[in-house]
Design a protein around this motif. Structure first.
Motif, PDB file in Angstrom:
ATOM      1  N   PHE A 164       9.627   9.026  -1.404  1.00  0.00           N
ATOM      2  CA  PHE A 164       9.204   7.655  -1.716  1.00  0.00           C
ATOM      3  C   PHE A 164       8.465   7.564  -3.050  1.00  0.00           C
ATOM      4  O   PHE A 164       8.721   6.677  -3.860  1.00  0.00           O
ATOM      5  CB  PHE A 164       8.305   7.122  -0.583  1.00  0.00           C
ATOM      6  N   PHE A 165       7.539   8.503  -3.297  1.00  0.00           N
ATOM      7  CA  PHE A 165       6.725   8.470  -4.519  1.00  0.00           C
ATOM      8  C   PHE A 165       7.342   9.337  -5.611  1.00  0.00           C
ATOM      9  O   PHE A 165       7.988  10.340  -5.340  1.00  0.00           O
ATOM     10  CB  PHE A 165       5.302   8.981  -4.236  1.00  0.00           C
ATOM     11  N   GLU A 166       7.072   8.924  -6.849  1.00  0.00           N
ATOM     12  CA  GLU A 166       7.469   9.711  -8.017  1.00  0.00           C
ATOM     13  C   GLU A 166       6.281   9.779  -8.961  1.00  0.00           C
ATOM     14  O   GLU A 166       5.703   8.757  -9.320  1.00  0.00           O
ATOM     15  CB  GLU A 166       8.667   9.073  -8.715  1.00  0.00           C
ATOM     16  N   CYS A 177       6.735   3.764  -7.311  1.00  0.00           N
ATOM     17  CA  CYS A 177       7.493   3.568  -6.078  1.00  0.00           C
ATOM     18  C   CYS A 177       8.199   2.213  -6.140  1.00  0.00           C
ATOM     19  O   CYS A 177       7.921   1.393  -7.011  1.00  0.00           O
ATOM     20  CB  CYS A 177       6.598   3.652  -4.836  1.00  0.00           C
ATOM     21  N   GLN A 178       9.107   2.013  -5.217  1.00  0.00           N
ATOM     22  CA  GLN A 178       9.816   0.736  -5.098  1.00  0.00           C
ATOM     23  C   GLN A 178       9.491   0.118  -3.738  1.00  0.00           C
ATOM     24  O   GLN A 178       9.440   0.820  -2.723  1.00  0.00           O
ATOM     25  CB  GLN A 178      11.322   0.933  -5.227  1.00  0.00           C
ATOM     26  N   ILE A 179       9.274  -1.192  -3.736  1.00  0.00           N
ATOM     27  CA  ILE A 179       8.962  -1.907  -2.498  1.00  0.00           C
ATOM     28  C   ILE A 179       9.954  -3.058  -2.324  1.00  0.00           C
ATOM     29  O   ILE A 179      10.106  -3.888  -3.227  1.00  0.00           O
ATOM     30  CB  ILE A 179       7.520  -2.476  -2.533  1.00  0.00           C
ATOM     31  N   PRO A 180      10.637  -3.110  -1.167  1.00  0.00           N
ATOM     32  CA  PRO A 180      11.533  -4.240  -0.927  1.00  0.00           C
ATOM     33  C   PRO A 180      10.766  -5.446  -0.375  1.00  0.00           C
ATOM     34  O   PRO A 180       9.843  -5.294   0.436  1.00  0.00           O
ATOM     35  CB  PRO A 180      12.505  -3.675   0.116  1.00  0.00           C
ATOM     36  N   VAL A 181      11.140  -6.635  -0.821  1.00  0.00           N
ATOM     37  CA  VAL A 181      10.582  -7.882  -0.285  1.00  0.00           C
ATOM     38  C   VAL A 181      11.742  -8.810   0.052  1.00  0.00           C
ATOM     39  O   VAL A 181      12.840  -8.682  -0.489  1.00  0.00           O
ATOM     40  CB  VAL A 181       9.616  -8.561  -1.281  1.00  0.00           C
ATOM     41  N   VAL A 195       1.758  -1.913   1.369  1.00  0.00           N
ATOM     42  CA  VAL A 195       2.381  -0.950   0.460  1.00  0.00           C
ATOM     43  C   VAL A 195       1.818   0.446   0.770  1.00  0.00           C
ATOM     44  O   VAL A 195       0.594   0.626   0.808  1.00  0.00           O
ATOM     45  CB  VAL A 195       2.090  -1.316  -1.007  1.00  0.00           C
ATOM     46  N   PRO A 196       2.689   1.449   0.979  1.00  0.00           N
ATOM     47  CA  PRO A 196       2.195   2.827   1.153  1.00  0.00           C
ATOM     48  C   PRO A 196       1.614   3.362  -0.160  1.00  0.00           C
ATOM     49  O   PRO A 196       2.171   3.121  -1.234  1.00  0.00           O
ATOM     50  CB  PRO A 196       3.447   3.614   1.559  1.00  0.00           C
ATOM     51  N   LYS A 202      -2.945  -3.414   1.232  1.00  0.00           N
ATOM     52  CA  LYS A 202      -2.317  -4.721   1.082  1.00  0.00           C
ATOM     53  C   LYS A 202      -2.275  -5.094  -0.396  1.00  0.00           C
ATOM     54  O   LYS A 202      -3.258  -4.969  -1.111  1.00  0.00           O
ATOM     55  CB  LYS A 202      -3.068  -5.775   1.882  1.00  0.00           C
ATOM     56  N   MET A 203      -1.110  -5.544  -0.825  1.00  0.00           N
ATOM     57  CA  MET A 203      -0.905  -5.947  -2.212  1.00  0.00           C
ATOM     58  C   MET A 203      -0.445  -7.399  -2.250  1.00  0.00           C
ATOM     59  O   MET A 203       0.395  -7.808  -1.431  1.00  0.00           O
ATOM     60  CB  MET A 203       0.140  -5.046  -2.879  1.00  0.00           C
ATOM     61  N   ILE A 204      -0.989  -8.184  -3.157  1.00  0.00           N
ATOM     62  CA  ILE A 204      -0.600  -9.584  -3.295  1.00  0.00           C
ATOM     63  C   ILE A 204       0.624  -9.677  -4.189  1.00  0.00           C
ATOM     64  O   ILE A 204       0.594  -9.266  -5.351  1.00  0.00           O
ATOM     65  CB  ILE A 204      -1.758 -10.425  -3.877  1.00  0.00           C
TER      66      ILE A 204
END
Length: 295
Positions: free
Chosen positions: A193-195, A203-207, A220-221, A228-230
């Motif tokens: 997951f992380f680079e 990282c990439q997060i799907p929404v 978000v991990p 928590k990210m806004i």
């Protein structure tokens, strides 16, 4: 003691003629299967994960693989040259130089007309050695006690410092050959997951489409756990958001940031109610992303 060379092809379950793409695909499959996150507390899986990464580190690099193949498949091993022991003068006064590590020479006994033979043994050579240690990203970040297995059969417990970087070397005094030092070269395993990018973590997060349009808080991990990210209203696919001080230690007492790239993902099987709402939205929306491309 002669060290036995490990067969990295057997560790990955590959033939000697495996292509680079086959090596990469096999590594990814095995890394997912044996990753510590998937097998919490499983020491066997953890050791297998380290072996897989160690093998991939060698076989994925063309130069390292070529050198390794020569050693594994028949390149004559370099003979160990014993240290030379030399003497300027022997007992009869003539000059001589020894060409062997073990030399004999004549010495006179106190009894007239007798001689004895003595053996001079050169002290063992002190030599530093290097070994590789592959760690999961979380272990490299947190540090702690780690048991390592050396190719000469020894097993050591080492207190690893936190924030270890890829390629970093750790010195273990007196653990080499004949009192030399052992240098552990650290490889931080690839994370699914992380680079790591310098001291930043990417990282990439799907929404969902609605989260991207309306915005709001999403989980978000991070390497420290979930935060928590806004997500700002109207966020775009590919846009990067920044979580300050959630990156990797930089070795100077501070940390980098975590860079989160947004991916907008369409639900694969929307419910009937969701489909109805999307239809209603389709009727009222005015945005046309193809407007500029229509002649």
């Amino acid at each position: 003691m002669q060290q036995q060379l490990r067969n990295y092809y057997e560790i990955l379950g590959l033939s000697r003629d495996a292509s680079g793409e086959e090596i990469k695909k096999t590594f990814r499959r095995l890394a997912r299967q044996y990753h510590p996150d998937v097998n919490p507390g499983d020491k066997i899986a953890e050791e297998k994960f380290k072996d897989i990464n160690e093998a991939y580190d060698i076989l994925s690099d063309e130069n390292k693989r070529a050198d390794y193949d020569k050693l594994l498949f028949g390149k004559p091993k370099r003979r160990f040259e014993r240290p030379r022991v030399g003497f300027n003068r022997n007992s009869n006064g003539s000059s001589s130089n020894s060409r062997q590590a073990f030399e004999t020479w004549k010495i006179r006994d106190f009894s007239p007309g007798t001689t004895k033979t003595a053996k001079v043994v050169s002290p063992p050579l002190r030599r530093d050695v290097e070994a590789r240690l592959t760690l999961p990203l979380e272990k490299a970040y947190r540090g702690g006690r780690e048991r390592i297995r050396l190719e000469d059969g020894r097993s050591l417990e080492v207190d690893m410092p936190p924030g270890m970087m890829n390629g970093q070397k750790i010195r273990l005094k007196g653990q080499g050959i004949n009192g030399g030092d052992l240098y552990l070269k650290i490889t931080v395993a690839r994370h699914p997951f992380f680079e790591i990018q310098g001291s930043d973590i990417y990282c990439q997060i799907p929404v969902t489409p609605s989260e991207a349009i309306v915005g709001g808080a999403v989980e978000v991990p991070t390497i420290d756990g979930l935060v928590k990210m806004i997500v700002p209203k109207g966020v775009r696919a590919g846009q990067r958001l920044r979580l300050a001080n959630k990156g990797y230690p930089n070795g100077q007492g501070s940390r980098g940031d975590q860079l989160v790239e947004i991916q907008i993902v369409i639900p694969p099987e929307p419910s009937e109610q969701e489909l109805e709402l999307y239809k209603q939205l389709r009727q009222v929306e005015k945005f046309n992303p193809r407007r500029n491309s229509i002649a």
